[in-house]
Scaffold this motif. Structure first.
Motif, PDB file in Angstrom:
ATOM      1  N   ARG A   1       0.856  -1.194   0.000  1.00 23.96           N
ATOM      2  CA  ARG A   1       0.000   0.000   0.000  1.00 23.96           C
ATOM      3  C   ARG A   1       0.889   1.241   0.000  1.00 23.96           C
ATOM      4  NH1 ARG A   1      -0.538  -2.088   5.291  1.00 23.96           N
ATOM      5  NH2 ARG A   1       0.288  -0.696   6.921  1.00 23.96           N
ATOM      6  N   LYS A   2       0.282   2.373  -0.269  1.00 23.85           N
ATOM      7  CA  LYS A   2       1.042   3.615  -0.393  1.00 23.85           C
ATOM      8  C   LYS A   2       1.331   4.197   0.979  1.00 23.85           C
ATOM      9  CE  LYS A   2       1.042   8.077  -2.766  1.00 23.85           C
ATOM     10  NZ  LYS A   2       0.306   8.988  -3.670  1.00 23.85           N
ATOM     11  N   ALA A   3       2.568   4.615   1.194  1.00 23.87           N
ATOM     12  CA  ALA A   3       2.958   5.237   2.461  1.00 23.87           C
ATOM     13  C   ALA A   3       2.636   6.733   2.439  1.00 23.87           C
ATOM     14  CB  ALA A   3       4.456   5.018   2.701  1.00 23.87           C
ATOM     15  N   TRP A   4       2.524   7.303   3.644  1.00 26.51           N
ATOM     16  CA  TRP A   4       2.296   8.753   3.737  1.00 26.51           C
ATOM     17  C   TRP A   4       3.558   9.484   3.302  1.00 26.51           C
ATOM     18  CZ3 TRP A   4       4.887  12.586   6.354  1.00 26.51           C
ATOM     19  CH2 TRP A   4       4.278  13.850   6.350  1.00 26.51           C
ATOM     20  N   THR A   5       3.389  10.471   2.430  1.00 24.76           N
ATOM     21  CA  THR A   5       4.530  11.254   1.946  1.00 24.76           C
ATOM     22  C   THR A   5       4.123  12.709   1.803  1.00 24.76           C
ATOM     23  OG1 THR A   5       3.951  10.771  -0.368  1.00 24.76           O
ATOM     24  CG2 THR A   5       5.596   9.339   0.691  1.00 24.76           C
ATOM     25  N   LEU A   6       5.147  13.550   1.833  1.00 28.79           N
ATOM     26  CA  LEU A   6       4.998  14.976   1.584  1.00 28.79           C
ATOM     27  C   LEU A   6       6.006  15.342   0.510  1.00 28.79           C
ATOM     28  CD1 LEU A   6       3.807  17.792   2.413  1.00 28.79           C
ATOM     29  CD2 LEU A   6       5.702  17.959   4.057  1.00 28.79           C
ATOM     30  N   ASN A   7       5.595  16.210  -0.407  1.00 24.32           N
ATOM     31  CA  ASN A   7       6.519  16.631  -1.459  1.00 24.32           C
ATOM     32  C   ASN A   7       7.851  17.054  -0.843  1.00 24.32           C
ATOM     33  OD1 ASN A   7       7.731  19.013  -3.204  1.00 24.32           O
ATOM     34  ND2 ASN A   7       6.545  17.697  -4.584  1.00 24.32           N
ATOM     35  N   GLY A   8       8.938  16.530  -1.389  1.00 21.91           N
ATOM     36  CA  GLY A   8      10.240  16.754  -0.783  1.00 21.91           C
ATOM     37  C   GLY A   8      10.663  18.199  -0.728  1.00 21.91           C
ATOM     38  N   PHE A   9      10.396  18.946  -1.775  1.00 20.95           N
ATOM     39  CA  PHE A   9      10.809  20.348  -1.788  1.00 20.95           C
ATOM     40  C   PHE A   9      10.006  21.166  -0.783  1.00 20.95           C
ATOM     41  CE2 PHE A   9      11.759  18.660  -6.030  1.00 20.95           C
ATOM     42  CZ  PHE A   9      13.118  18.917  -6.081  1.00 20.95           C
ATOM     43  N   MET A  10       8.707  20.865  -0.697  1.00 23.12           N
ATOM     44  CA  MET A  10       7.901  21.535   0.317  1.00 23.12           C
ATOM     45  C   MET A  10       8.359  21.147   1.720  1.00 23.12           C
ATOM     46  SD  MET A  10       4.056  21.280  -1.292  1.00 23.12           S
ATOM     47  CE  MET A  10       3.410  22.049   0.193  1.00 23.12           C
ATOM     48  N   GLY A  11       8.711  19.868   1.884  1.00 24.38           N
ATOM     49  CA  GLY A  11       9.180  19.405   3.185  1.00 24.38           C
ATOM     50  C   GLY A  11      10.487  20.073   3.588  1.00 24.38           C
ATOM     51  N   ILE A  12      11.429  20.184   2.629  1.00 24.69           N
ATOM     52  CA  ILE A  12      12.708  20.837   2.936  1.00 24.69           C
ATOM     53  C   ILE A  12      12.490  22.314   3.258  1.00 24.69           C
ATOM     54  CG2 ILE A  12      14.914  21.525   1.924  1.00 24.69           C
ATOM     55  CD1 ILE A  12      14.889  18.878   0.384  1.00 24.69           C
ATOM     56  N   LEU A  13      11.569  22.947   2.535  1.00 28.00           N
ATOM     57  CA  LEU A  13      11.245  24.349   2.821  1.00 28.00           C
ATOM     58  C   LEU A  13      10.646  24.492   4.218  1.00 28.00           C
ATOM     59  CD1 LEU A  13      11.054  27.287   1.865  1.00 28.00           C
ATOM     60  CD2 LEU A  13       8.820  26.725   0.859  1.00 28.00           C
TER      61      LEU A  13
END
Length: 279
Positions: free
Chosen positions: A4-16
């Motif tokens: 199943r799909k894991a929870w993720t956040l866009n990497g660039f938004m996360g780094i910001l």
């Protein structure tokens, strides 16, 4: 286990977001609020542990405290659940070349056989959690399937009704692919193709089996020649009698059949005897 799909956040938004938190922690610290600054810094550091880079045709399996949290299949940079263990599984198409295996065919003759298996992982969760070391699992199950399929057919045959390893490579490969797929689906592996790459009699009987194979081929060829000769003689006699060319009694019919069969079946050219009549 089902992927199943894991929870993720866009990497660039996360780094910001992490950069903003670090900047906020620094600002609060210089304002003299040490405890809030430490809390914000810990939060930013925790999010930073979730930064994950996924290459094309790869899947990252995410686990947290021994629990499967999901997989990341999209390529790119992401921020996922902090403090998780992430294992990368390749989804690329791969080849596996089996060893030359010595087995007995259905007739008990020892043969050497090998195959190439084309496969890829389609369910990373099954590959990680349902089997131990899926690459080794694919290798062992492939060799087991090759042995099983090889024992179901003779090495070779000279009739058109019995399947053989040498004469029906396509059918044997299809059956090997199907059996492998049944064995490897538990590991989340899709078998794309399985083809025989080596097939031969074992060295200790190779010469004897070659002689046997040649003898069987000769017998089969002679049988075909005799069957054709009988049909040709029958057609010739029937046509001669139907057209009224000759009127044969039983004795002369037998003689003509014998002469025609000898002429057709003989490996060397026959010399005709011309009868010019009697005085």
């Amino acid at each position: 286990m089902q992927e199943r799909k894991a929870w993720t956040l866009n990497g660039f938004m996360g780094i910001l977001l992490i950069a903003c938190l670090l900047g906020g922690a620094t600002y609060v610290f210089f304002q003299g609020q040490i405890i809030p600054a430490i809390v914000i810094f810990i939060l930013a550091s925790s999010l930073a542990t979730g930064i994950t880079i996924v290459q094309p045709n790869q899947s990252v399996v995410v686990t947290f405290l021994g629990k499967y949290m999901g997989s990341i299949r999209e390529a790119g940079i992401f921020v996922t659940i902090p403090f998780t263990v992430r294992r990368t599984i390749s989804l690329r198409v791969r080849n596996f070349n089996s060893k030359r295996l010595k087995v007995n065919d259905v007739e008990g003759n020892p043969i050497e056989i090998a195959a190439v298996i084309v496969f890829k992982v389609v369910d990373a969760a099954k590959a990680v959690f349902d089997v131990d070391q899926y690459e080794q699992f694919v290798e062992i199950q492939s060799e087991t399937a090759i042995r099983h399929v090889a024992t179901k057919y003779p090495y070779d045959t000279f009739d058109n009704h019995t399947l053989s390893l040498r004469g029906n490579a396509s059918e044997v490969s299809d059956e090997l692919t199907k059996e492998l797929q049944d064995r490897l689906k538990v590991a989340g592996v899709e078998v794309m193709e399985a083809r025989l790459t080596h097939l031969a009699y074992s060295t200790e009987i190779a010469q004897v089996m070659l002689q046997r194979q040649q003898a069987s081929a000769i017998i089969s060829a002679r049988k075909l020649i005799v069957d054709g000769a009988v049909g040709m003689v029958e057609d010739a006699i029937n046509r001669l009698e139907k057209d009224g060319v000759v009127d044969l009694d039983d004795e002369r019919r037998v003689t003509m059949i014998n002469n025609l069969l000898v002429s057709i079946v003989s490996e060397k050219g026959t010399q005709p005897v011309v009868n010019t009549g009697s005085l």
